[in-house]
Design a protein around this motif. Structure first.
Motif, PDB file in Angstrom:
ATOM      1  N   ILE A   2       0.845  -1.192   0.000  1.00  0.00           N
ATOM      2  CA  ILE A   2       0.000   0.000   0.000  1.00  0.00           C
ATOM      3  C   ILE A   2       0.884   1.247   0.000  1.00  0.00           C
ATOM      4  O   ILE A   2       1.875   1.319   0.710  1.00  0.00           O
ATOM      5  CB  ILE A   2      -0.919   0.011   1.238  1.00  0.00           C
ATOM      6  N   PHE A  71      -5.370  -5.459   3.855  1.00  0.00           N
ATOM      7  CA  PHE A  71      -6.012  -5.315   2.544  1.00  0.00           C
ATOM      8  C   PHE A  71      -6.196  -6.672   1.880  1.00  0.00           C
ATOM      9  O   PHE A  71      -7.243  -6.971   1.322  1.00  0.00           O
ATOM     10  CB  PHE A  71      -5.164  -4.386   1.669  1.00  0.00           C
ATOM     11  N   GLU A  74      -8.866  -8.805   3.901  1.00  0.00           N
ATOM     12  CA  GLU A  74     -10.230  -8.322   3.714  1.00  0.00           C
ATOM     13  C   GLU A  74     -10.602  -8.199   2.240  1.00  0.00           C
ATOM     14  O   GLU A  74     -11.709  -7.763   1.927  1.00  0.00           O
ATOM     15  CB  GLU A  74     -10.417  -6.975   4.407  1.00  0.00           C
ATOM     16  N   GLY A  76      -9.716  -6.002   0.074  1.00  0.00           N
ATOM     17  CA  GLY A  76     -10.013  -4.617  -0.267  1.00  0.00           C
ATOM     18  C   GLY A  76     -11.158  -4.019   0.512  1.00  0.00           C
ATOM     19  O   GLY A  76     -11.445  -2.840   0.370  1.00  0.00           O
ATOM     20  N   GLY A  77     -11.810  -4.805   1.346  1.00  0.00           N
ATOM     21  CA  GLY A  77     -12.939  -4.307   2.129  1.00  0.00           C
ATOM     22  C   GLY A  77     -12.482  -3.694   3.444  1.00  0.00           C
ATOM     23  O   GLY A  77     -11.289  -3.601   3.739  1.00  0.00           O
ATOM     24  N   ALA A  78     -13.466  -3.298   4.244  1.00  0.00           N
ATOM     25  CA  ALA A  78     -13.173  -2.676   5.540  1.00  0.00           C
ATOM     26  C   ALA A  78     -12.779  -3.733   6.562  1.00  0.00           C
ATOM     27  O   ALA A  78     -13.217  -4.879   6.500  1.00  0.00           O
ATOM     28  CB  ALA A  78     -14.387  -1.910   6.028  1.00  0.00           C
ATOM     29  N   TYR A 117      -6.743   2.356   8.817  1.00  0.00           N
ATOM     30  CA  TYR A 117      -7.016   1.522   7.636  1.00  0.00           C
ATOM     31  C   TYR A 117      -8.442   1.759   7.152  1.00  0.00           C
ATOM     32  O   TYR A 117      -8.665   1.944   5.956  1.00  0.00           O
ATOM     33  CB  TYR A 117      -6.810   0.038   7.952  1.00  0.00           C
ATOM     34  N   ASN A 118      -9.414   1.750   8.068  1.00  0.00           N
ATOM     35  CA  ASN A 118     -10.813   1.958   7.676  1.00  0.00           C
ATOM     36  C   ASN A 118     -11.029   3.351   7.094  1.00  0.00           C
ATOM     37  O   ASN A 118     -11.804   3.519   6.149  1.00  0.00           O
ATOM     38  CB  ASN A 118     -11.745   1.711   8.862  1.00  0.00           C
ATOM     39  N   GLN A 121      -9.662   3.245   3.629  1.00  0.00           N
ATOM     40  CA  GLN A 121     -10.491   2.392   2.787  1.00  0.00           C
ATOM     41  C   GLN A 121     -11.777   3.107   2.382  1.00  0.00           C
ATOM     42  O   GLN A 121     -12.181   3.036   1.228  1.00  0.00           O
ATOM     43  CB  GLN A 121     -10.803   1.080   3.532  1.00  0.00           C
ATOM     44  N   THR A 122     -12.418   3.824   3.308  1.00  0.00           N
ATOM     45  CA  THR A 122     -13.673   4.505   2.977  1.00  0.00           C
ATOM     46  C   THR A 122     -13.453   5.685   2.033  1.00  0.00           C
ATOM     47  O   THR A 122     -14.325   5.996   1.232  1.00  0.00           O
ATOM     48  CB  THR A 122     -14.393   5.007   4.248  1.00  0.00           C
ATOM     49  N   GLY A 124     -11.105   5.760  -0.248  1.00  0.00           N
ATOM     50  CA  GLY A 124     -10.516   5.262  -1.493  1.00  0.00           C
ATOM     51  C   GLY A 124      -9.054   5.618  -1.641  1.00  0.00           C
ATOM     52  O   GLY A 124      -8.540   5.693  -2.755  1.00  0.00           O
ATOM     53  N   LEU A 126      -6.518   3.824  -0.483  1.00  0.00           N
ATOM     54  CA  LEU A 126      -5.656   2.640  -0.455  1.00  0.00           C
ATOM     55  C   LEU A 126      -5.239   2.328  -1.885  1.00  0.00           C
ATOM     56  O   LEU A 126      -6.008   1.785  -2.666  1.00  0.00           O
ATOM     57  CB  LEU A 126      -6.397   1.440   0.156  1.00  0.00           C
TER      58      LEU A 126
END
Length: 179
Positions: A2, A71, A74, A76-78, A117-118, A121-122, A124, A126
């Motif tokens: 990342i 990453f 998950e 690519g998810g939360a 991280y969250n 991720q939210t 975008g 990452l």
């Protein structure tokens, strides 16, 4: 891995920020959450995410690698909620980084990493660093090939600078105007 270049955490401020520009007294940053810009003064304590690492039983592990493993886990998810129970967070973190130092890495550190991280991720933010590395490797090989090429020495110009008759050449000497 990342790519976290240009993303910072400001002491005393919630959330993560992206460096936008440099100002006279510090830097101008933009919040990843609400896109508001603010000036961060040079006296403010700022940490770039690329400089942060976590304690392990061996060498310290950079946050970029840990976020990459989250990453991949998950897809690519939360990640789990950072306000979950302490035992759940420890279990989740031991799945991500099994060799973390259990005496020096606290649950609050794990919560902060999961929160970061969250947040990334939210919004975008990452992004994989792989494309940049491949491009750098190509440019490095091109530069190495250029260095290996035989360089021809240009002929030196042996003519001296001409001065007018009776005037001394005074390179680097300050003239005061009085004699």
């Amino acid at each position: 891995m990342i790519d976290l270049t240009g993303i910072i955490s400001i002491s005393g401020q919630p959330g993560l920020y992206k460096i936008v520009a440099q100002s006279k007294n510090g830097i101008i940053v933009e919040s990843l959450a609400d896109k508001k810009r603010l000036n961060v003064y040079a006296s403010t304590k700022v940490s770039t995410l690329t400089d942060i690492s976590m304690f392990t039983t061996g060498d310290d592990k950079p946050i970029e690698e840990i976020m990459t493993s989250i990453f991949e886990k998950e897809k690519g998810g939360a990640a789990i909620d950072n306000k979950s129970d302490d035992k759940e967070i420890e279990k989740y973190f031991s799945e991500i980084l099994p060799e973390y130092d259990k005496e020096r890495v606290y649950v609050s550190n794990m919560r902060k990493l999961i929160n970061w991280y969250n947040a990334l991720q939210t919004t975008g933010s990452l992004k994989e660093k792989e494309e940049a590395k491949e491009g750098e490797e190509k440019t490095k090989t091109v530069k190495a090939e250029e260095k290996n090429k035989v360089k021809k020495n240009p002929t030196k110009d042996s003519s001296k600078a001409k001065t007018s008759v009776g005037v001394k050449k005074t390179t680097g000497v300050r003239k005061t105007g009085t004699a």
